[in-house]
Each structure stands twice: as C-alpha cells, then as structure tokens.
Write a protein that holds these residues in place. Structure first.
Motif, PDB file in Angstrom:
ATOM      1  N   THR A  53       5.121 -14.899  -7.465  1.00 21.81           N
ATOM      2  CA  THR A  53       5.519 -13.506  -7.271  1.00 21.81           C
ATOM      3  C   THR A  53       6.453 -13.382  -6.077  1.00 21.81           C
ATOM      4  OG1 THR A  53       3.477 -12.705  -8.262  1.00 21.81           O
ATOM      5  CG2 THR A  53       4.659 -11.161  -6.851  1.00 21.81           C
ATOM      6  N   LYS A  54       6.129 -14.057  -4.983  1.00 16.79           N
ATOM      7  CA  LYS A  54       6.993 -14.033  -3.799  1.00 16.79           C
ATOM      8  C   LYS A  54       8.358 -14.638  -4.118  1.00 16.79           C
ATOM      9  CE  LYS A  54       7.304 -15.487   1.053  1.00 16.79           C
ATOM     10  NZ  LYS A  54       8.724 -15.375   1.007  1.00 16.79           N
ATOM     11  N   PHE A  55       8.360 -15.761  -4.830  1.00 20.04           N
ATOM     12  CA  PHE A  55       9.618 -16.398  -5.217  1.00 20.04           C
ATOM     13  C   PHE A  55      10.465 -15.442  -6.058  1.00 20.04           C
ATOM     14  CE2 PHE A  55      12.032 -18.686  -8.446  1.00 20.04           C
ATOM     15  CZ  PHE A  55      12.884 -19.421  -7.644  1.00 20.04           C
ATOM     16  N   LEU A  56       9.849 -14.780  -7.027  1.00 15.25           N
ATOM     17  CA  LEU A  56      10.584 -13.849  -7.884  1.00 15.25           C
ATOM     18  C   LEU A  56      11.125 -12.662  -7.084  1.00 15.25           C
ATOM     19  CD1 LEU A  56       8.351 -13.865 -11.081  1.00 15.25           C
ATOM     20  CD2 LEU A  56      10.587 -14.957 -10.778  1.00 15.25           C
ATOM     21  N   ASN A  57      10.329 -12.143  -6.163  1.00 11.96           N
ATOM     22  CA  ASN A  57      10.786 -11.039  -5.315  1.00 11.96           C
ATOM     23  C   ASN A  57      11.958 -11.473  -4.433  1.00 11.96           C
ATOM     24  OD1 ASN A  57       8.925  -9.176  -6.304  1.00 11.96           O
ATOM     25  ND2 ASN A  57       7.408  -9.675  -4.769  1.00 11.96           N
ATOM     26  N   ASP A  58      11.836 -12.645  -3.817  1.00 11.73           N
ATOM     27  CA  ASP A  58      12.921 -13.169  -2.987  1.00 11.73           C
ATOM     28  C   ASP A  58      14.183 -13.408  -3.819  1.00 11.73           C
ATOM     29  OD1 ASP A  58      11.210 -13.110  -0.823  1.00 11.73           O
ATOM     30  OD2 ASP A  58      10.845 -15.282  -0.807  1.00 11.73           O
ATOM     31  N   SER A  59      14.001 -13.904  -5.038  1.00  9.43           N
ATOM     32  CA  SER A  59      15.135 -14.155  -5.928  1.00  9.43           C
ATOM     33  C   SER A  59      15.832 -12.856  -6.301  1.00  9.43           C
ATOM     34  CB  SER A  59      14.664 -14.878  -7.195  1.00  9.43           C
ATOM     35  OG  SER A  59      14.069 -16.105  -6.863  1.00  9.43           O
ATOM     36  N   THR A  60      15.043 -11.835  -6.563  1.00  9.85           N
ATOM     37  CA  THR A  60      15.603 -10.524  -6.900  1.00  9.85           C
ATOM     38  C   THR A  60      16.428  -9.987  -5.734  1.00  9.85           C
ATOM     39  OG1 THR A  60      13.745 -10.067  -8.365  1.00  9.85           O
ATOM     40  CG2 THR A  60      15.017  -8.162  -7.602  1.00  9.85           C
ATOM     41  N   ILE A  61      15.891 -10.095  -4.539  1.00 11.19           N
ATOM     42  CA  ILE A  61      16.610  -9.637  -3.344  1.00 11.19           C
ATOM     43  C   ILE A  61      17.900 -10.439  -3.166  1.00 11.19           C
ATOM     44  CG2 ILE A  61      16.502  -9.553  -0.811  1.00 11.19           C
ATOM     45  CD1 ILE A  61      13.460  -8.887  -1.197  1.00 11.19           C
ATOM     46  N   PHE A  62      17.817 -11.742  -3.363  1.00 13.15           N
ATOM     47  CA  PHE A  62      19.004 -12.590  -3.244  1.00 13.15           C
ATOM     48  C   PHE A  62      20.098 -12.117  -4.197  1.00 13.15           C
ATOM     49  CE2 PHE A  62      21.557 -16.057  -4.935  1.00 13.15           C
ATOM     50  CZ  PHE A  62      22.130 -16.557  -3.781  1.00 13.15           C
ATOM     51  N   TYR A  63      19.746 -11.914  -5.473  1.00 11.88           N
ATOM     52  CA  TYR A  63      20.753 -11.517  -6.461  1.00 11.88           C
ATOM     53  C   TYR A  63      21.250 -10.094  -6.234  1.00 11.88           C
ATOM     54  CZ  TYR A  63      21.133 -15.672  -9.289  1.00 11.88           C
ATOM     55  OH  TYR A  63      21.435 -16.939  -9.724  1.00 11.88           O
ATOM     56  N   GLN A  64      20.396  -9.199  -5.772  1.00 14.69           N
ATOM     57  CA  GLN A  64      20.856  -7.846  -5.454  1.00 14.69           C
ATOM     58  C   GLN A  64      21.888  -7.889  -4.322  1.00 14.69           C
ATOM     59  OE1 GLN A  64      17.069  -5.944  -4.695  1.00 14.69           O
ATOM     60  NE2 GLN A  64      17.038  -4.996  -6.722  1.00 14.69           N
ATOM     61  N   ASP A  65      21.607  -8.697  -3.312  1.00 12.68           N
ATOM     62  CA  ASP A  65      22.538  -8.840  -2.189  1.00 12.68           C
ATOM     63  C   ASP A  65      23.853  -9.479  -2.652  1.00 12.68           C
ATOM     64  OD1 ASP A  65      23.106  -8.865   0.785  1.00 12.68           O
ATOM     65  OD2 ASP A  65      23.198 -11.028   0.347  1.00 12.68           O
ATOM     66  N   LEU A  66      23.748 -10.519  -3.464  1.00 15.28           N
ATOM     67  CA  LEU A  66      24.944 -11.189  -3.973  1.00 15.28           C
ATOM     68  C   LEU A  66      25.795 -10.214  -4.785  1.00 15.28           C
ATOM     69  CD1 LEU A  66      26.647 -13.737  -4.464  1.00 15.28           C
ATOM     70  CD2 LEU A  66      25.141 -14.245  -6.407  1.00 15.28           C
ATOM     71  N   LEU A  67      25.170  -9.468  -5.665  1.00 16.36           N
ATOM     72  CA  LEU A  67      25.913  -8.507  -6.489  1.00 16.36           C
ATOM     73  C   LEU A  67      26.575  -7.423  -5.639  1.00 16.36           C
ATOM     74  CD1 LEU A  67      23.530  -8.160  -9.545  1.00 16.36           C
ATOM     75  CD2 LEU A  67      25.780  -9.255  -9.488  1.00 16.36           C
ATOM     76  N   LEU A  68      25.895  -6.982  -4.604  1.00 17.34           N
ATOM     77  CA  LEU A  68      26.457  -5.977  -3.702  1.00 17.34           C
ATOM     78  C   LEU A  68      27.711  -6.525  -3.009  1.00 17.34           C
ATOM     79  CD1 LEU A  68      26.077  -3.152  -2.473  1.00 17.34           C
ATOM     80  CD2 LEU A  68      24.717  -4.233  -0.685  1.00 17.34           C
ATOM     81  N   HIS A  69      27.627  -7.766  -2.531  1.00 18.19           N
ATOM     82  CA  HIS A  69      28.789  -8.388  -1.895  1.00 18.19           C
ATOM     83  C   HIS A  69      29.941  -8.558  -2.891  1.00 18.19           C
ATOM     84  CE1 HIS A  69      26.213  -9.434   1.523  1.00 18.19           C
ATOM     85  NE2 HIS A  69      27.339  -9.587   2.185  1.00 18.19           N
ATOM     86  N   LEU A  70      29.632  -8.995  -4.078  1.00 12.87           N
ATOM     87  CA  LEU A  70      30.678  -9.188  -5.085  1.00 12.87           C
ATOM     88  C   LEU A  70      31.319  -7.850  -5.474  1.00 12.87           C
ATOM     89  CD1 LEU A  70      29.025 -11.899  -7.347  1.00 12.87           C
ATOM     90  CD2 LEU A  70      30.904 -12.212  -5.721  1.00 12.87           C
ATOM     91  N   GLU A  71      30.495  -6.828  -5.595  1.00 18.83           N
ATOM     92  CA  GLU A  71      31.015  -5.503  -5.919  1.00 18.83           C
ATOM     93  C   GLU A  71      31.952  -5.008  -4.816  1.00 18.83           C
ATOM     94  OE1 GLU A  71      29.291  -1.156  -7.302  1.00 18.83           O
ATOM     95  OE2 GLU A  71      28.025  -2.431  -6.057  1.00 18.83           O
ATOM     96  N   ASN A  72      31.547  -5.196  -3.563  1.00 12.50           N
ATOM     97  CA  ASN A  72      32.399  -4.792  -2.444  1.00 12.50           C
ATOM     98  C   ASN A  72      33.697  -5.588  -2.417  1.00 12.50           C
ATOM     99  OD1 ASN A  72      30.651  -2.795  -1.553  1.00 12.50           O
ATOM    100  ND2 ASN A  72      29.560  -4.169  -0.178  1.00 12.50           N
ATOM    101  N   ASN A  73      33.609  -6.878  -2.716  1.00 18.75           N
ATOM    102  CA  ASN A  73      34.816  -7.707  -2.783  1.00 18.75           C
ATOM    103  C   ASN A  73      35.752  -7.216  -3.884  1.00 18.75           C
ATOM    104  OD1 ASN A  73      33.949  -9.317  -0.706  1.00 18.75           O
ATOM    105  ND2 ASN A  73      33.527 -11.099  -1.957  1.00 18.75           N
ATOM    106  N   PHE A  74      35.179  -6.904  -5.027  1.00 17.09           N
ATOM    107  CA  PHE A  74      35.981  -6.437  -6.150  1.00 17.09           C
ATOM    108  C   PHE A  74      36.668  -5.115  -5.809  1.00 17.09           C
ATOM    109  CE2 PHE A  74      36.436  -4.060 -10.135  1.00 17.09           C
ATOM    110  CZ  PHE A  74      37.325  -4.897 -10.785  1.00 17.09           C
ATOM    111  N   LYS A  75      35.929  -4.222  -5.164  1.00 18.05           N
ATOM    112  CA  LYS A  75      36.509  -2.930  -4.784  1.00 18.05           C
ATOM    113  C   LYS A  75      37.666  -3.104  -3.810  1.00 18.05           C
ATOM    114  CE  LYS A  75      32.437  -0.043  -5.484  1.00 18.05           C
ATOM    115  NZ  LYS A  75      31.362   0.713  -4.821  1.00 18.05           N
TER     116      LYS A  75
END
Length: 143
Positions: free
Chosen positions: A109-131
């Motif tokens: 459960t901790k691994f999945l939560n950490d993974s979710t946070i990792f991908y949310q952060d990555l997507l946010l950075h990519l979205e900002n880069n794209f913008k």
C-alpha cells in the motif's frame, strides 16, 4: 542525457545481480531503484521530446523497471503467503504467515501510494513543460 542512460544501464545490470538474493540486498536494491527512477524522471522532464526519439521508450522503461516489476514481486509474495495460510495445519506458522501478509500489504500500500505521488508529480512537471513550450512554438508557427 546519454550519460544518465548509460549510468542507468549499468545500474540495471547491478540490480539484476542483487535481485538474485533480495533478502540480503534489499536496501541496496531500493537505493538503486530510487536512483534509476529519479534519473529517468530527470530525462523525461528535462528532455521530453528527445526521450521520445530514443530507440527505447523511456517512460516504458521507467514503468517496467521501477514500478511494474515491484508490483509483481509484491503480488507473488502475497499470493505465496496466502497459500500458506490456506493450506498449513500448524497454527504457529499460520499466525506468522498472517503477520507477514499484514506487513506485506502495508508495504505494498505504501509503495502504491508513493508511486501515485511520483507519477502525479511527474505529470505536473511535464504539463508545465508543455505549457511553456507550446506558446514558443505558436509564435514560430505564426511567423
């Protein structure tokens, strides 16, 4: 970027050897996975267009190496422990297996939560880069 890719290729080779004895090498495995994950994240964020032109698809490598394989390992361990709980007659072993399944479930459960946070952060950075890239490209297109 090529330096990071080469470094991660070497780390992945070491990781493969370490995974042959995961109980003894658990900390080093986790340390290497974190380094690999962060380097691929850096490549995706700092070189989003270049990473798509590379023969190997960086986001797929990241997913398989740092997340998918870990999920599969958790699933196998949980399944193996559940078999002990369901088939074992020795109550002491069943109790130990139940305790183990609880620890595995919490870690998973901790691994999945950490993974979710990792991908949310990555997507946010990519979205900002794209913008930030898109308006520059529009100006060039309008010229």
């Amino acid at each position: 970027m090529s330096e990071l890719l080469s470094l991660n290729n070497e780390r992945e080779k070491v990781l493969k050897v370490l995974k042959e004895n995961p109980k003894e090498n658990g900390r080093e495995i986790n340390r290497l996975l974190l380094l690999i994950r962060n380097d691929y994240r850096t490549i995706l964020i700092e070189h989003p267009t270049l990473s798509n032109t590379i023969k190997k698809d960086i986001d797929n490598i990241l997913w398989k190496q740092c997340f998918y394989k870990q999920i599969e390992e958790y699933r196998k361990s949980i399944k193996k422990t559940l078999v002990v709980i369901e088939t074992e007659d020795n109550l002491v072993l069943v109790d130990k297996a139940k305790e183990h399944i609880s620890k595995l479930s919490n870690a998973f459960t901790k691994f999945l939560n950490d993974s979710t946070i990792f991908y949310q952060d990555l997507l946010l950075h990519l979205e900002n880069n794209f913008k930030s890239i898109k308006p520059k490209q529009m100006k060039v297109d309008q010229s």
